[in-house]
Design an enzyme around this catalytic site. Structure first.
Site, short mmCIF file in Angstrom:
data_model
loop_
_atom_site.label_atom_id
_atom_site.label_comp_id
_atom_site.label_asym_id
_atom_site.label_seq_id
_atom_site.Cartn_x
_atom_site.Cartn_y
_atom_site.Cartn_z
N CYS A 1 74.62 53.93 26.74
CA CYS A 1 75.63 53.02 26.19
C CYS A 1 74.93 51.81 25.57
CB CYS A 1 76.56 52.56 27.32
SG CYS A 1 77.74 51.33 26.73
N SER B 1 80.38 54.30 39.79
CA SER B 1 80.31 52.91 40.27
C SER B 1 81.58 52.14 39.91
CB SER B 1 79.08 52.23 39.67
OG SER B 1 79.08 50.86 39.95
N ASN B 2 81.99 52.20 38.62
CA ASN B 2 83.13 51.36 38.23
C ASN B 2 84.42 51.81 38.91
OD1 ASN B 2 85.01 52.64 35.94
ND2 ASN B 2 82.97 53.46 35.68
N THR C 1 76.04 47.03 34.67
CA THR C 1 77.24 46.76 33.86
C THR C 1 78.55 47.02 34.58
OG1 THR C 1 77.09 49.00 33.02
CG2 THR C 1 76.13 47.28 31.65
N GLU D 1 71.61 53.65 36.37
CA GLU D 1 71.47 52.54 35.42
C GLU D 1 70.42 51.54 35.90
OE1 GLU D 1 75.13 50.54 34.17
OE2 GLU D 1 73.95 48.72 33.85
N HIS E 1 71.44 53.56 41.81
CA HIS E 1 72.24 53.97 40.64
C HIS E 1 71.32 54.20 39.44
CE1 HIS E 1 75.18 53.79 37.36
NE2 HIS E 1 76.09 54.07 38.27
N CYS F 1 86.04 54.60 28.26
CA CYS F 1 85.54 53.40 27.59
C CYS F 1 84.72 53.86 26.37
CB CYS F 1 84.66 52.59 28.53
SG CYS F 1 83.16 53.48 28.99
N HIS G 1 73.90 56.20 31.23
CA HIS G 1 73.39 55.15 32.12
C HIS G 1 72.02 54.63 31.71
CE1 HIS G 1 75.95 58.07 34.34
NE2 HIS G 1 76.64 56.96 34.52
S1 SF4 Z 1 78.52 49.87 30.13
FE1 SF4 Z 1 79.33 51.73 31.12
S2 SF4 Z 1 81.47 51.24 31.57
FE2 SF4 Z 1 80.75 49.71 30.09
S3 SF4 Z 1 81.29 50.49 28.04
FE3 SF4 Z 1 79.22 51.20 28.50
S4 SF4 Z 1 79.47 53.21 29.47
FE4 SF4 Z 1 81.46 52.18 29.55
#
Ligand code: SF4
Length: 306
Positions: free
Chosen positions: A96, A224-225, A165, A126, A124, A12, A74
């Site tokens: 991110c 996680s995702n 997220t 994040e 986690h 991503c 994260h």
């Molecule tokens: S929040 Fe996490 S999964 Fe979504 S774009 Fe950002 S890094 Fe990627």
């Protein structure tokens, strides 16, 4: 046997940016270089950086004063940034931008005296980072619907929510409905928190489930995702496996199966998926590989100056 590839393979935009930041800092300054927590939750990515001599730490005290450190995708709490400043660390933020957006929302709620329900997995990274943006007396972290009734919040108070997220979209929707039933004036997160990459990948797995009898999700066990993708396939009634690399594929997973779906988490290099396809092809007669177009080609986040 036929293989169906989800239309959301590869990194991503947030993961691509974080990896790019590490590469650029390394190219410019070489080692010693530290990363606070795993830059992204993928074994292959982390191992490839370790081979270059980059060190991963879970505590800033392991970084020498004045050293160079990168914060992972994260995100970190304001306290970690303060600690880094106190140690005179030169830090680079690979958080991110979509996680930063959640930080901003949580922080605004908190500054306005609004109780903040943070939906996510308590351990986690994040969630640990996001909770640092909220006054502890206003913070409530919940993971599941069953925790809604136990929230100790006076219903006459203003209440808002934000989410991690990378949650399951369906579970989050149900949980928010329960919250709205309990707190009718619940203030929505100002933006959709479950990110575009998570949404696209979950939608792609749902599509695969319509066509396939087994789904393989490439991703590390702490991602996680990736875990949400495997669970989603299972909820759709399709046998599914989470594997870190092609070496983890066992013949028993695919024996007597005709249509194999393959998808990957947002932090998985495309090479892992290609290895998985090669491994399957070496063991089974594959008549066709169905590949659909990715909707994510144009998504990219700006890289800060290094
Ligand atoms: S929040 Fe996490 S999964 Fe979504 S774009 Fe950002 S890094 Fe990627």
């Amino acid at each position: 046997m036929e293989i169906y590839l989800a239309h959301t393979q590869g990194f991503c935009a947030g993961v691509a940016r974080a990896i790019d930041i590490v590469n650029r800092v390394y190219e410019k300054h070489n080692t010693p270089l530290y990363v606070f927590h795993e830059i992204v939750h993928n074994t292959l990515v982390v191992e490839s950086f370790k081979k270059k001599g980059i060190q991963f730490v879970d505590d800033l005290s392991d970084v020498p004063d004045g050293g160079r450190v990168i914060f992972s995708a994260h995100g970190v709490s304001p306290k970690i940034i303060e600690d880094a400043q106190k140690k005179n660390l030169i830090f680079f933020d690979a958080t991110c931008p979509l996680v930063h957006r959640v930080h901003k929302c949580a922080s605004e709620f908190s500054k306005d005296g609004i109780d903040v329900i943070l939906i996510g997995h308590k351990k986690h990274q994040e969630v640990i980072g996001t909770k640092g943006y909220v006054d502890p007396s206003l913070l409530h972290i919940i993971q599941g619907e069953d925790e809604v009734e136990n929230l100790l919040i006076d219903s006459s108070k203003k209440v808002g929510y934000v989410t991690q997220t990378t949650l399951s979209l369906d579970d989050t929707k149900n949980l928010v409905q329960r919250l709205k039933a309990r707190f009718p004036s619940l203030i929505d997160a100002k933006v959709e928190d479950v990110c575009y990459a998570t949404q696209n990948r979950q939608n792609a797995v749902k599509e695969l489930c319509n066509a396939c009898d087994t789904i393989i999700i490439c991703g590390s066990s702490n991602s996680s995702n990736s875990n949400r993708l495997r669970e989603l396939a299972e909820k759709c009634g399709v046998e599914s496996y989470l594997i870190d690399s092609a070496d983890e594929i066992k013949l028993s997973m695919l024996n007597n199966k005709e249509k194999i779906g393959i998808s990957s988490g947002a932090s998985v290099p495309e090479s892992v998926v290609l290895d998985v396809i090669d491994k399957i092809k070496s063991e089974f007669p594959v008549s066709e590989i169905h590949i659909s177009e990715s909707p994510e080609k144009q998504v990219a986040f700006p890289i800060p100056e290094i």
